[in-house]
Scaffold this motif. Structure first.
Motif, mmCIF file in Angstrom:
data_model
loop_
_atom_site.group_PDB
_atom_site.id
_atom_site.type_symbol
_atom_site.label_atom_id
_atom_site.label_comp_id
_atom_site.label_asym_id
_atom_site.label_seq_id
_atom_site.Cartn_x
_atom_site.Cartn_y
_atom_site.Cartn_z
ATOM 1 N N SER A 87 0.875 -1.408 0.136
ATOM 2 C CA SER A 87 -0.164 0.160 0.139
ATOM 3 C C SER A 87 1.090 1.149 -0.014
ATOM 4 O O SER A 87 1.991 0.873 0.325
ATOM 5 N N GLY A 130 1.033 3.524 2.176
ATOM 6 C CA GLY A 130 1.620 3.787 3.563
ATOM 7 C C GLY A 130 2.698 3.008 3.809
ATOM 8 O O GLY A 130 3.737 3.391 4.334
ATOM 9 N N GLN A 131 2.694 1.542 3.559
ATOM 10 C CA GLN A 131 3.874 0.798 3.413
ATOM 11 C C GLN A 131 4.872 1.011 2.656
ATOM 12 O O GLN A 131 6.205 1.074 3.145
ATOM 13 N N ARG A 154 6.518 3.790 4.596
ATOM 14 C CA ARG A 154 7.481 3.008 5.610
ATOM 15 C C ARG A 154 8.864 2.575 5.259
ATOM 16 O O ARG A 154 9.884 2.935 5.927
ATOM 17 N N THR A 158 3.491 13.041 2.991
ATOM 18 C CA THR A 158 2.269 12.328 3.060
ATOM 19 C C THR A 158 1.537 12.915 2.063
ATOM 20 O O THR A 158 0.227 12.741 1.928
ATOM 21 N N LEU A 172 -1.087 10.373 0.373
ATOM 22 C CA LEU A 172 -1.471 9.304 1.423
ATOM 23 C C LEU A 172 -2.871 9.911 1.773
ATOM 24 O O LEU A 172 -3.174 11.162 2.029
ATOM 25 N N ASP A 173 -3.791 9.138 2.348
ATOM 26 C CA ASP A 173 -5.068 9.526 2.968
ATOM 27 C C ASP A 173 -4.709 9.953 4.417
ATOM 28 O O ASP A 173 -3.608 9.828 4.971
ATOM 29 N N ASN A 222 -5.961 8.956 7.468
ATOM 30 C CA ASN A 222 -5.254 8.012 8.627
ATOM 31 C C ASN A 222 -4.074 7.553 8.246
ATOM 32 O O ASN A 222 -3.190 7.311 9.290
ATOM 33 N N THR A 223 -3.647 7.226 7.033
ATOM 34 C CA THR A 223 -2.107 6.976 6.681
ATOM 35 C C THR A 223 -1.055 7.818 7.070
ATOM 36 O O THR A 223 -0.255 7.696 7.581
ATOM 37 N N SER A 224 -1.440 9.153 6.593
ATOM 38 C CA SER A 224 -0.711 10.317 7.083
ATOM 39 C C SER A 224 -0.339 10.323 8.551
ATOM 40 O O SER A 224 0.799 10.573 8.838
ATOM 41 N N ASP A 267 -0.444 7.896 10.949
ATOM 42 C CA ASP A 267 0.395 6.963 11.088
ATOM 43 C C ASP A 267 1.649 7.308 10.663
ATOM 44 O O ASP A 267 2.670 7.048 11.383
ATOM 45 N N ILE A 268 2.169 7.534 9.474
ATOM 46 C CA ILE A 268 3.400 7.801 9.109
ATOM 47 C C ILE A 268 4.127 9.147 10.021
ATOM 48 O O ILE A 268 5.082 8.882 10.304
#
Length: 254
Positions: free
Chosen positions: A150, A152-153, A156, A176, A179-180, A182-184, A186-187
């Protein structure tokens, strides 16, 4: 954050582009310090000089005039090869919006690449990569190719690759942007955790006020100059203050 030790100092930085009689001042008399363990956000409108500054800090481009000092030392040849490559290899980790992963390499191979280029022995590489895979939550995907991950992955992996050599400075360009929400989040949380664990200094270019709230300090750019600054309190008021300051910059544009 240790606020009394500048890792990077920028003094009177200017960048001018000239072609066929046209002159564009991308950066104008930019001055600031980046401190050890600091996450510094560079925020501004499109064309305000953010990416130009990042390229110069990473010795991917050279200033027209001005100085960039590392740990109090100014190397006048740092923007010329081979000094520029040595400077990047020893001091800088890059994180890009587009990830810039090598599609034919696996996750662990992408992360290991900087260590391989530094000529480290295989045991050291394997140990460091295994640790980074765990830190990034990527151990299960270590043999996957980027296309199998994905967004996000993939980011990472890009962060792991940037941090694997423990560079004192990390430069992140709209990390970010693809990225969406939520993923942003997280990152960004991962980036802050890694900064605190390794005491690295990070310059993060963004146009997003939410992203800027994760920083310790925000520099606001407009037309190549720093026009405002804000020290984040990491409370709910950060978002409102950053948006207000950015709105004033936008009013200059309109």
């Amino acid at each position: 954050m240790e606020t009394n030790k500048p890792v990077l100092s920028v003094k009177d930085l200017r960048k001018t582009y000239e072609s066929t009689g046209n002159r564009v001042d991308a950066l104008i008399d930019v001055n600031f310090d980046l401190f050890q363990g600091e996450l510094l956000a560079i925020m501004g409108t499109s064309g305000s000089g953010k990416s130009t500054l990042l390229n110069i800090l990473g010795a991917m481009d050279s200033p027209t005039t001005g100085e960039v000092s590392l740990n109090g030392y100014y190397e006048k040849n740092m923007f010329k090869e081979p000094a520029a490559t040595t400077y990047r290899r020893n001091n800088i980790g890059f994180i890009f919006q587009s990830f810039n992963l090598l599609k034919d390499l696996s996750v662990e191979e992408n992360i290991a690449l900087p260590l391989i280029l530094k000529g480290l022995d295989s045991n050291k590489i394997n140990t460091d990569v295994a640790r980074m895979l765990e830190l990034m939550g990527l151990a299960k995907w270590k043999t996957h190719r980027p296309v199998e991950l994905s967004g996000g992955q993939q980011q990472r992996v890009a962060i792991g690759r940037a941090l694997i050599t423990s560079p004192p400075i990390v430069l992140a360009d709209e990390l970010t942007g693809n990225l969406d929400f939520n993923t942003s989040a997280d990152i960004l949380s991962i980036l802050v955790r890694m900064k605190e664990e390794f005491n690295q200094s990070i310059v993060m270019v963004t146009h997003d006020a939410y992203v800027a709230t994760y920083a310790d300090r925000v520099l606001f750019f407009h037309d190549g100059s720093i026009v405002d600054e804000y020290a984040c309190s990491h409370t709910e008021e950060d978002m409102d203050i950053i948006l207000q300051k950015f709105k004033r910059i936008m009013e200059r544009v309109s």
